[in-house]
Design a protein around this motif. Structure first.
Motif, PDB file in Angstrom:
ATOM      1  N   THR A   9       0.844  -1.190   0.000  1.00 54.40           N
ATOM      2  CA  THR A   9       0.000   0.000   0.000  1.00 54.40           C
ATOM      3  C   THR A   9       0.878   1.239   0.000  1.00 54.40           C
ATOM      4  N   HIS A  48      -3.709   4.491  -0.944  1.00 52.29           N
ATOM      5  CA  HIS A  48      -4.490   5.102   0.130  1.00 52.29           C
ATOM      6  C   HIS A  48      -4.480   6.610  -0.088  1.00 52.29           C
ATOM      7  N   ASN A  86      -8.253   3.064  -2.205  1.00 48.87           N
ATOM      8  CA  ASN A  86      -8.594   3.062  -0.777  1.00 48.87           C
ATOM      9  C   ASN A  86      -8.638   4.520  -0.313  1.00 48.87           C
ATOM     10  N   MET A 110     -12.065   0.317  -1.124  1.00 49.01           N
ATOM     11  CA  MET A 110     -11.760   0.268   0.305  1.00 49.01           C
ATOM     12  C   MET A 110     -11.873   1.665   0.913  1.00 49.01           C
ATOM     13  N   SER A 112     -10.753   3.637   4.957  1.00 52.76           N
ATOM     14  CA  SER A 112     -10.228   3.457   6.302  1.00 52.76           C
ATOM     15  C   SER A 112     -11.366   3.444   7.317  1.00 52.76           C
ATOM     16  N   GLU A 148     -10.946  -0.917   5.931  1.00 48.28           N
ATOM     17  CA  GLU A 148      -9.586  -1.208   6.355  1.00 48.28           C
ATOM     18  C   GLU A 148      -9.505  -0.810   7.832  1.00 48.28           C
ATOM     19  N   GLU A 150      -7.970   0.203  10.861  1.00 44.83           N
ATOM     20  CA  GLU A 150      -6.685   0.769  11.262  1.00 44.83           C
ATOM     21  C   GLU A 150      -6.522   0.665  12.778  1.00 44.83           C
ATOM     22  N   HIS A 174     -10.083  -7.139   7.466  1.00 44.37           N
ATOM     23  CA  HIS A 174      -8.709  -6.770   7.102  1.00 44.37           C
ATOM     24  C   HIS A 174      -8.222  -5.680   8.039  1.00 44.37           C
ATOM     25  N   GLN A 176      -5.156  -3.051   9.428  1.00 43.32           N
ATOM     26  CA  GLN A 176      -3.957  -2.276   9.106  1.00 43.32           C
ATOM     27  C   GLN A 176      -3.367  -1.812  10.427  1.00 43.32           C
ATOM     28  N   LEU A 275      -8.038 -10.056  -0.432  1.00 40.03           N
ATOM     29  CA  LEU A 275      -8.946  -9.275   0.399  1.00 40.03           C
ATOM     30  C   LEU A 275     -10.418  -9.629   0.186  1.00 40.03           C
TER      31      LEU A 275
END
Length: 291
Positions: A9, A48, A86, A110, A112, A148, A150, A174, A176, A275
């Protein structure tokens, strides 16, 4: 069977990095698109994306977000390139309405999802209210966008478990891991081992270290069998201590490290398979701009 592929990423700009920290920071839509193309050519399969306004300041203004993403996507199409898009939903300084307004328009693959609040660098509150997390989780399912997750601190894993149990998040998850932010968990081997050991079965995970934690987290993540590495000027401006980096160079470094660890670099198509997401943006009108 776990894939030997590693997803790279690239976080092109973020909301806090400044030109004083790095002259290589892309700020305009055109600069972001140029860096995106270079990053994907270097091996990034996920981009991202944050946006900056005309003065270079962090913004989540919907029109600007659309302009940035549209410019990046068109640049990728012009070069015959593919990447998972993303787009951020993070932005404590902005209203919760503004933080999600662009998602139904852009329909990214995607976004965050920050499952908790912390005192970011002891300077401001990185706010993610329970109401916002419920709203974002519901929206991602309605418009088929992969969250995602985080993780800045261990308690956020418990929050994910809660929102999963309540139905606001769904499998496959998933994660991060974002370590090294003052106010969150340090980017140490011990912390990485703890977090990874508490991830739910079947989840995938990527890792990044902020600033000086960049290289330790990348190496420890590879040793622990991560599914992805996150790099870019949002998180770290140095290639090595005292040597400023470009986004392209940070991707190249991650690719080299992954290959040294015996891993292969995932293409965008392979990353989508890992994913469990489907390609979206190339099959739509760019950005939903004409809707």
């Amino acid at each position: 069977m776990k894939s030997n592929k590693v997803m790279i990423t690239c976080c092109l700009v973020g909301g806090g990095t400044t030109r004083k920290q790095s002259p290589y920071l892309p700020l305009t839509p055109e600069e972001l698109a140029s860096d995106a193309v270079k990053a994907v050519k270097a091996g990034a399969s996920i981009l991202h994306i944050h946006a900056r306004d005309e003065e270079g300041k962090n913004t989540m203004e919907t029109e600007r977000m659309c302009q940035v993403v549209r410019t990046i996507e068109q640049a990728l199409l012009d070069e015959g390139l593919d990447a998972i898009i993303n787009i951020t939903s993070s932005g404590t300084k902005f209203s919760e309405d503004l933080r999600v307004a662009h998602l139904p328009i852009l329909l990214p693959e995607m976004t965050s999802y920050d499952p908790g609040t912390l005192n970011w660098a002891n300077s401001y509150i990185f706010l993610n209210t329970p109401q916002f997390l419920e709203r974002l989780g519901t929206l991602t399912q309605e418009i088929d966008v992969k969250p995602e997750l985080e993780i800045f601190d261990a308690g956020m894993l418990g929050n994910v478990k809660y929102y999963y149990k309540k139905g606001f998040l769904k499998d496959p998850l998933h994660f991060q891991l974002v370590l090294g932010v003052p106010g969150g968990m340090d980017g140490t081997v011990e912390n990485i081992a703890y977090l990874v050991s508490h991830l739910p079965e079947g989840a995938t995970w990527s890792i990044t270290g902020i600033g000086k934690s960049h290289m330790p987290c990348m190496l420890a993540g590879l040793a622990a069998g991560c599914d992805g590495l996150r790099v870019g000027l949002e998180d770290n401006v140095n290639l090595y201590k005292g040597v400023l980096a470009t986004n392209e160079q940070l991707v190249q470094q991650a690719v080299a490290m992954a290959k040294l660890a015996g891993r292969e670099i995932a293409t965008a198509a392979e990353a989508r398979e890992i994913l469990s997401i489907k390609r979206k943006w190339q099959d739509n009108e760019i950005c939903g701009w004409n809707k």
